[in-house]
Design an enzyme around this catalytic site. Structure first.
Site, short mmCIF file in Angstrom:
data_model
loop_
_atom_site.label_atom_id
_atom_site.label_comp_id
_atom_site.label_asym_id
_atom_site.label_seq_id
_atom_site.Cartn_x
_atom_site.Cartn_y
_atom_site.Cartn_z
N THR A 34 0.85 -1.18 0.00
CA THR A 34 0.00 0.00 0.00
C THR A 34 0.89 1.24 0.00
O THR A 34 2.01 1.19 0.52
CB THR A 34 -0.95 -0.01 1.21
OG1 THR A 34 -1.79 1.14 1.15
CG2 THR A 34 -0.22 -0.01 2.53
N GLU A 73 -4.62 -2.76 4.66
CA GLU A 73 -4.19 -3.32 5.95
C GLU A 73 -5.30 -4.11 6.63
O GLU A 73 -5.05 -4.79 7.63
CB GLU A 73 -3.75 -2.19 6.90
CG GLU A 73 -2.47 -1.49 6.50
CD GLU A 73 -2.69 -0.31 5.56
OE1 GLU A 73 -3.72 -0.29 4.85
OE2 GLU A 73 -1.84 0.60 5.53
N LYS A 107 -6.44 10.33 -3.49
CA LYS A 107 -7.03 9.10 -4.02
C LYS A 107 -7.86 9.44 -5.25
O LYS A 107 -8.95 9.98 -5.15
CB LYS A 107 -7.86 8.38 -2.98
CG LYS A 107 -7.96 6.89 -3.30
CD LYS A 107 -8.41 6.06 -2.15
CE LYS A 107 -7.95 4.62 -2.34
NZ LYS A 107 -8.53 3.70 -1.38
N TRP A 110 -4.09 5.47 -5.35
CA TRP A 110 -3.35 6.51 -4.63
C TRP A 110 -2.31 7.22 -5.50
O TRP A 110 -1.63 6.60 -6.32
CB TRP A 110 -2.58 5.90 -3.46
CG TRP A 110 -3.43 5.37 -2.35
CD1 TRP A 110 -3.54 4.08 -1.95
CD2 TRP A 110 -4.27 6.12 -1.46
NE1 TRP A 110 -4.38 3.98 -0.88
CE2 TRP A 110 -4.86 5.22 -0.55
CE3 TRP A 110 -4.59 7.47 -1.35
CZ2 TRP A 110 -5.74 5.60 0.45
CZ3 TRP A 110 -5.47 7.87 -0.35
CH2 TRP A 110 -6.03 6.95 0.53
P1 AMP Z 1 -6.47 1.30 0.32
O1 AMP Z 1 -5.47 0.76 1.24
O2 AMP Z 1 -5.91 1.71 -0.98
O3 AMP Z 1 -7.64 0.39 0.19
O4 AMP Z 1 -7.00 2.67 0.93
C1 AMP Z 1 -7.61 2.75 2.17
C2 AMP Z 1 -8.05 4.15 2.44
O5 AMP Z 1 -9.00 4.58 1.46
C3 AMP Z 1 -8.75 4.36 3.76
O6 AMP Z 1 -7.88 4.49 4.84
C4 AMP Z 1 -9.53 5.65 3.48
O7 AMP Z 1 -8.69 6.78 3.60
C5 AMP Z 1 -9.92 5.49 2.02
N1 AMP Z 1 -11.28 4.91 1.93
C6 AMP Z 1 -11.61 3.63 1.72
N2 AMP Z 1 -12.96 3.48 1.67
C7 AMP Z 1 -13.48 4.71 1.88
C8 AMP Z 1 -14.82 5.23 1.97
N3 AMP Z 1 -15.89 4.46 1.81
N4 AMP Z 1 -14.97 6.55 2.21
C9 AMP Z 1 -13.88 7.36 2.36
N5 AMP Z 1 -12.61 6.94 2.28
C10 AMP Z 1 -12.41 5.63 2.05
#
Ligand code: AMP
Length: 547
Positions: free
Chosen positions: A182, A329, A438, A443
């Site tokens: 990540t 994570e 994002k 990312w």
């Molecule tokens: P990832 O590890 O790429 O899946 O990213 C995780 C991060 O995406 C989380 O810590 C949030 O900051 C963001 N995220 C995931 N789902 C949501 C959601 N439904 N609403 C807002 N942010 C989200």
């Protein structure tokens, strides 16, 4: 302690594979191929080929715990890798094909990947980095003909693998089965190493009716990529329940996805908001054109699902949207927003407020939030950083001791998301304490963009923020201070960044400012910048439209 007298049956992906073989052999798996046609085969074919892959990998010298990387779209061959690699005792390492080459190189070397399975259509990504990574074998999936020297053909490998030589390993549920990196908020990407037990318990968790809700009667299409956080665990969970599975391949545009849903009679699907925003537009533009009567629910997450989008799908098209939150994570699903029965009578606007929240924790997952004063009350107002624990939450990053501070002293994971928690347990994300953008679910590192901008001879300081965007939800915007007496245009700086980053990382706007606001400790005060420029792109869009 009086120990219970139950069998030691290990919760492994092999247990899911055995069940699939025993019960669901006839069920179908459909994939959209690069030539746009549909490939169809059965679970029986899938299980046989996953086992043959395990045999072939062991023949190639794979040892227990070795990492096998994949660089692939959502497809039946990727599903084979999801199960075949762990069945061989290896660790499935899904590589995010949208990453800049430098990150891919770092990740593959850090993980010490030994073998790569790559889609033929993505071979160019590997060729661009091949001199800088150290693999024993590269296996190409979906090759239309002869391959250049040095590559192995996936189909030839499977044909040569004798099914009779497949022997199920006695895997331990605590053993590593998969891994995914990540984006680091500071420093390099971080590896999350999933054990079998986490993948299996997560599958049970997401399959429950008040979660994503998956059954044998479902036709499940994960649009969320299998190269990002295990496609939310859907390939494992769908195989566990024996659902018919549909994979969209490389075609993620609204029309192709709508064709998939219509053609395969999809009942459950999942993906990031950008995908569904595009689909909603298409549905609104052509009402009645698409037959989506099969669709029972659509899970949206990875970024905040806009309230208007959730309402638009439900009111105008009768499609139920379930909003969810998760992280690489957390394997990745942590919360899902299903409405409890007590709220059935609530007025419509209250219901949509709730549905737009990120939801309540899945079974076995616990949440809390903390601010400077300690753990915050569940009053729906007080904000704090979300902390999480549970059997599918990472306990450490892979070989990254410097990131230990992401865990509290009592072992909860600090998410970097700023939330309020409602009295009924609904978690609502209010902000993000992570220096990342994002865009369309993937990312972009603000820090990397800033560092490179500041390497330009004319730039004194640069700060990158996430600016709101109607399609991608967030896009990078750079605020730049030029050195005295120096000049540079927006275009010049973009070209400078393009030498190092993929096109989709380049800021949508570069604004020149006299200084970057700073906090008391001298760091860039991004909050102030966001207040000023957070809606810059939306305003620019509106202006463009009115011209
Ligand atoms: P990832 O590890 O790429 O899946 O990213 C995780 C991060 O995406 C989380 O810590 C949030 O900051 C963001 N995220 C995931 N789902 C949501 C959601 N439904 N609403 C807002 N942010 C989200």
């Amino acid at each position: 302690m009086l120990k219970g007298l139950m069998m030691e049956s290990q919760l492994t992906t092999n247990a899911i594979l055995r069940r699939a073989e025993m019960l669901f052999g006839h069920r179908e798996i459909v994939t959209r191929l690069p030539d746009k046609s549909f490939h169809r085969y059965t679970y029986k074919d899938f299980v046989e080929r996953a086992k043959k892959l395990a045999v072939a990998l062991r023949d190639l010298g794979l040892r227990r715990g070795d990492r096998v990387a994949t660089l692939a779209w959502n497809s039946y061959t990727h599903l084979e890798a999801y199960f075949g690699i762990p069945a061989a005792g290896g660790v499935l390492h899904t590589l995010n094909l949208r990453l800049p080459p430098e990150d891919l190189i770092y990740i593959m070397n850090h993980a010490k990947d030994r073998i790569l399975l790559v889609d033929h259509t993505l071979l160019r990504l590997y060729e661009a980095i091949k001199d800088k990574v150290h693999l024993d074998h590269v296996v190409v999936m979906g090759a239309p003909g002869e391959l250049p020297l040095g590559y192995l053909d996936y189909e030839a490998l499977l044909s040569a693998a004798d099914l009779d030589r497949y022997e199920e390993l006695s895997l331990d549920e605590w053993e590593a089965a998969a891994m995914c990196y990540t984006s680091g908020t500071t420093g390099r990407p971080k590896g999350v190493l999933y054990n079998h037990r986490a993948l299996v318990l997560h599958s049970l968790g997401v399959a429950l009716p008040d979660a994503i809700g998956l059954s044998e009667r479902d036709v499940v299409m994960p649009v969320v990529p299998m190269f990002h956080a295990n496609a939310w665990g859907i390939p494992f969970a769908a195989t566990m329940v024996g659902a018919r599975q549909v994979f969209p391949g490389p075609y993620l545009d609204p029309v192709s996805l709508l064709e998939d849903i219509q053609e395969a009679r999809v009942t459950v699907t999942a993906g990031v908001p950008t995908i569904w925003l595009g689909i909603l537009q298409e549905l609104d533009k052509n009402p009645g054109k698409w037959d989506l009567s099969s669709l029972r629910s659509m899970t949206v997450g990875g970024a905040a699902a806009p309230r208007g989008m959730i309402k638009g799908f439900e009111k105008r098209h009768g499609i139920r949207v379930v909003h969810g939150w998760g992280m690489t994570e957390t394997t990745p699903v942590g919360t899902l927003c299903t409405v409890p029965p007590e709220m059935d009578g609530a007025d419509e606007e209250t219901l949509y407020d709730i549905k737009a929240a990120q939801g309540r924790p899945l079974v076995f997952i616990e949440l809390r939030a903390r601010n400077e004063e300690g753990i915050v009350p569940w009053d729906g107002k007080t904000m704090g950083e979300l902390e999480i624990r549970g059997p599918w939450v990472a306990a450490a990053y892979y070989e990254a001791p410097e990131a230990r501070d992401r865990w509290t002293e009592d072992g909860w994971f600090r998410t970097g998301d700023i939330v309020a928690i409602h009295p009924q347990g609904f978690m609502e994300i209010k902000d993000r304490d992570k220096d990342l953008v994002k865009s369309g679910g993937e990312w972009i590192s603000s820090v990397e963009l800033e560092n490179h901008l500041m390497a330009h001879p004319a730039v004194a300081e640069a700060a990158v923020i996430a600016a709101q965007h109607p399609k991608w939800q967030e896009r990078p915007l750079a605020a730049v201070v030029l050195k005295e007496g120096q000049t540079a245009t927006e275009e010049e700086l973009k070209q400078f960044l393009a030498q190092k980053f993929p096109k989709w990382w380049l800021p949508d706007a570069i604004v020149f400012v006299p200084e970057i606001p700073k906090t008391s400790t001298g760091k860039f005060h991004k909050l102030v910048l966001r207040q000023e420029y957070g809606e810059y792109l939306l305003a620019r869009d509106r202006e463009d439209e009115s011209v």
